[in-house]
Design a protein around this motif. Sequence first.
Motif, PDB file in Angstrom:
ATOM      1  N   HIS A 107      59.831  -2.975 -31.344  1.00 29.14           N
ATOM      2  CA  HIS A 107      59.480  -4.163 -32.142  1.00 29.14           C
ATOM      3  C   HIS A 107      58.873  -5.217 -31.211  1.00 29.14           C
ATOM      4  O   HIS A 107      59.411  -6.290 -31.002  1.00 29.14           O
ATOM      5  CB  HIS A 107      60.715  -4.706 -32.861  1.00 29.14           C
ATOM      6  N   SER A 108      57.733  -4.846 -30.642  1.00 29.10           N
ATOM      7  CA  SER A 108      57.056  -5.697 -29.663  1.00 29.10           C
ATOM      8  C   SER A 108      56.027  -6.559 -30.380  1.00 29.10           C
ATOM      9  O   SER A 108      55.741  -6.365 -31.558  1.00 29.10           O
ATOM     10  CB  SER A 108      56.347  -4.804 -28.657  1.00 29.10           C
ATOM     11  N   TYR A 109      55.442  -7.486 -29.644  1.00 24.11           N
ATOM     12  CA  TYR A 109      54.374  -8.302 -30.218  1.00 24.11           C
ATOM     13  C   TYR A 109      53.221  -7.431 -30.695  1.00 24.11           C
ATOM     14  O   TYR A 109      52.568  -7.718 -31.671  1.00 24.11           O
ATOM     15  CB  TYR A 109      53.871  -9.298 -29.171  1.00 24.11           C
ATOM     16  N   ARG A 110      52.956  -6.359 -29.950  1.00 25.97           N
ATOM     17  CA  ARG A 110      51.840  -5.485 -30.297  1.00 25.97           C
ATOM     18  C   ARG A 110      52.126  -4.749 -31.610  1.00 25.97           C
ATOM     19  O   ARG A 110      51.273  -4.675 -32.487  1.00 25.97           O
ATOM     20  CB  ARG A 110      51.627  -4.497 -29.152  1.00 25.97           C
ATOM     21  N   ARG A 112      54.163  -5.703 -33.975  1.00 27.28           N
ATOM     22  CA  ARG A 112      54.080  -6.682 -35.051  1.00 27.28           C
ATOM     23  C   ARG A 112      52.634  -6.901 -35.474  1.00 27.28           C
ATOM     24  O   ARG A 112      52.359  -7.240 -36.601  1.00 27.28           O
ATOM     25  CB  ARG A 112      54.573  -8.054 -34.555  1.00 27.28           C
ATOM     26  N   ASP A 113      51.715  -6.737 -34.514  1.00 25.70           N
ATOM     27  CA  ASP A 113      50.317  -7.065 -34.762  1.00 25.70           C
ATOM     28  C   ASP A 113      49.584  -5.982 -35.551  1.00 25.70           C
ATOM     29  O   ASP A 113      48.697  -6.305 -36.322  1.00 25.70           O
ATOM     30  CB  ASP A 113      49.613  -7.317 -33.423  1.00 25.70           C
ATOM     31  N   PHE A 114      49.920  -4.716 -35.335  1.00 28.09           N
ATOM     32  CA  PHE A 114      49.138  -3.691 -36.051  1.00 28.09           C
ATOM     33  C   PHE A 114      49.945  -2.794 -36.982  1.00 28.09           C
ATOM     34  O   PHE A 114      49.403  -2.258 -37.951  1.00 28.09           O
ATOM     35  CB  PHE A 114      48.341  -2.816 -35.063  1.00 28.09           C
ATOM     36  N   LEU A 126      56.783  -0.796 -43.446  1.00 26.45           N
ATOM     37  CA  LEU A 126      57.232  -0.776 -42.053  1.00 26.45           C
ATOM     38  C   LEU A 126      58.605  -1.435 -42.075  1.00 26.45           C
ATOM     39  O   LEU A 126      58.751  -2.562 -42.542  1.00 26.45           O
ATOM     40  CB  LEU A 126      56.295  -1.582 -41.157  1.00 26.45           C
ATOM     41  N   ILE A 127      59.606  -0.724 -41.607  1.00 28.56           N
ATOM     42  CA  ILE A 127      60.942  -1.315 -41.544  1.00 28.56           C
ATOM     43  C   ILE A 127      61.092  -1.856 -40.129  1.00 28.56           C
ATOM     44  O   ILE A 127      61.097  -1.093 -39.168  1.00 28.56           O
ATOM     45  CB  ILE A 127      62.019  -0.277 -41.886  1.00 28.56           C
ATOM     46  N   SER A 128      61.161  -3.192 -40.017  1.00 22.97           N
ATOM     47  CA  SER A 128      61.044  -3.795 -38.694  1.00 22.97           C
ATOM     48  C   SER A 128      62.386  -4.230 -38.132  1.00 22.97           C
ATOM     49  O   SER A 128      63.323  -4.515 -38.875  1.00 22.97           O
ATOM     50  CB  SER A 128      60.091  -4.997 -38.761  1.00 22.97           C
ATOM     51  N   ILE A 169      64.274  -4.614 -29.707  1.00 25.87           N
ATOM     52  CA  ILE A 169      64.255  -4.411 -28.261  1.00 25.87           C
ATOM     53  C   ILE A 169      65.643  -4.699 -27.698  1.00 25.87           C
ATOM     54  O   ILE A 169      66.275  -5.679 -28.052  1.00 25.87           O
ATOM     55  CB  ILE A 169      63.151  -5.270 -27.631  1.00 25.87           C
ATOM     56  N   GLN A 285      65.730 -13.238 -30.615  1.00 23.81           N
ATOM     57  CA  GLN A 285      64.738 -13.515 -29.564  1.00 23.81           C
ATOM     58  C   GLN A 285      65.356 -14.283 -28.401  1.00 23.81           C
ATOM     59  O   GLN A 285      64.841 -14.260 -27.294  1.00 23.81           O
ATOM     60  CB  GLN A 285      63.554 -14.318 -30.110  1.00 23.81           C
TER      61      GLN A 285
END
Lengths: 334, 258
Positions: A107-110, A112-114, A126-128, A169, A285
């Motif tokens: 569950h990184s910024y990347r 989250r982005d795509f 997407l189960i985040s 993470i 976070q």
Amino acid sequence: MTSDENNAPQQGAVLAVVEHSDGKLTRASLEVIAAAQKWAEALQAPAEAVLVGAPDVELGAELSRYQLRAVLQGRHEALRSYAYDVYTQALQQLITATQPVLVLFPHSYRTRDFAPRLATRAGRALISDVIAMRVEQGKPVFTRPIFQGKFAADVAATGGAPYFVSLQIGAFQEPPRLGEQPAPVRDVAVDPEPSRIKSEAPFHEAQQTVDLAQAARIVAVGRGLKEAKYMELAQQLASVLHAELGASRPVCDSGWLPMDRQIGSSGQTVSPKLYVALGISGAIQHLVGMKSARTIIAINKDPEAPIFEVADYGVVGNLFEVVPALLEELKKPS
Amino acid sequence: MKLLVCLKQVPAKDAPLKLNSAGSWIVEDVSYEVSEPDAYALEEALRQKEAHGGEVTVITVGPQRAAQVLREALAKGADKAIHVEGDGTQLLDSFATAEAITRAIPGQHFDLILTGLQSDDSGAAQVGVILAELMGIPHATIIMQIEPVPGGVRVKRELEGGAFQYLEMPTPAVLTIQSGINKLRYATLMGIKQAKSKPLSKINAETDGISVELNRLVIERLYVPGAQKKTERITGTAKDAAARIASVLKAQGIGAGE
Ligand SMILES: Cc1cc2nc3c(=O)[nH]c(=O)nc-3n(C[C@H](O)[C@H](O)[C@H](O)COP(=O)(O)OP(=O)(O)OC[C@H]3O[C@@H](n4cnc5c(N)ncnc54)[C@H](O)[C@@H]3O)c2cc1C
Ligand SMILES: Nc1ncnc2c1ncn2[C@@H]1O[C@H](COP(=O)(O)O)[C@@H](O)[C@H]1O
């Protein structure tokens, strides 16, 4: 190179989509591999790692050390630098070609982005920020935090496989199992169109002046401190404890402390011997940046604040009463 | 510049939350507020309008109570508001919410759509990105600065560990905004008065085909998470608590005599 000698359809795998930067796998990628191995067993499916990047990314050999059915590489010049559009396309092609049951991301910024685009294109959720999975009547049920970590939610996806999941993470820290022999490395053809996004190189704003990672003791303050003028109180405690001051993000956003004192996913990661959290709720976070501290003392007036889930000592109380009382106590000779 | 800001109403930060008896959701009689990153998204839209001209529309998908976040936004300076209203809309997932927003704005041609990077309650971090996908336009996430350039925008994206990156993309586009991008303003008395005469249109979610049936993610159960550590809970008076903490610290060799 591609070595699909027998074209018999293979059983759909649990894919661990790894991330790399500067030619190295990120730590979160190893967590994703570990979870993929574990959950592949639960789903009676094989685990595979997926790497996307430029043609000269050479991490296949490193990945093949882990116990995996295969390492899949989707490499293309268009993937040299990250942009959501090329990554979404490349992974979409890779998923169409391999028909996985479950696709795991950090569950990184990347991600989250795509990844929300990728899942939406596949007609799935997407189960985040997932922290656990179990299988119920043959279907996976995932656990993720909700309401800022005050509750956990068990969630299921409609529509069946493939399931798309990003992993919190730090939630899967056991190292991935090594294999007895190297896993085969396969290139899967991907051909994304050039990006519509012009991306510049990442940079750091200012030279970091304090390295909190080296601090043995940290007194960290959160928004519970209410106003900048009460920093004095935290400062006093920090002096008595010979501790560095740290903070949650909103404290730095408000300018009560400089940005380089911020602890958490967008700040520093620390692991001091002692971490005293004053008026910090314990959002994930923030926790990812400090939960490996040896002794955590939290003072918070909300008995349900998630910071207490990682604290060794949890004082449910008003910091404006507890901290002055603590300063008094610490003055007494032992 | 025509801007749209997506606002979600969520339980107030200090609202004590309880689970309902079925454990399927929270008990809803708490106080609500706008999700924190969304407040920054609104502020940023207002600043863009003030700097470059244009118009700010705000939208929320939620039950009747959610209109409050729209009224506050109008009082702060937004020009128009859209409320996609319906019982149970607080249970929509990110996909269904993005779908609801898309259906509510046909032919409106916004240059920029701003959302928060993630909502304070569900924390999915997805509505903005899915919205961009459904509308077939570019997006950028976790944005800390916006600057219009000919034909598009240049934005500063936050990366992990305190790094940043500049991106440039054509508009229309969706940007998801990080808390702290700017300093929030308060509504003025004048603003509150003026808000009353600004247009707030309501769309019935059901009529638009919006319901939990669209959800791709189903919540089965909520519960209080287990502790990750064995925590010694210290209650009682401040003095008692302080004495206990002091003894813990002194046992570790920390304190007066150090
Ligand atoms: C992508 C992303 C990255 C982020 N990166 C970071 C990061 O690196 N670091 C970080 O910290 N956050 C980060 N955040 C923000 C994070 O989600 C939380 O919003 C933040 O950590 C909350 O800070 P806080 O605990 O100080 O404030 P709040 O959540 O507002 O909590 C304040 C706490 O103080 C308590 N309190 C109030 N008054 C008193 C009193 N008198 N006595 C005792 N207790 C009191 C309250 O009960 C409450 O628990 C990030 C968020 C996102 C989405
Ligand atoms: N019900 C809603 N109404 C309007 N905007 C929403 C709603 N839910 C989410 N959003 C927007 O989408 C962002 C991300 O939400 P989420 O995907 O739930 O984390 C929020 O910060 C809001 O800007």
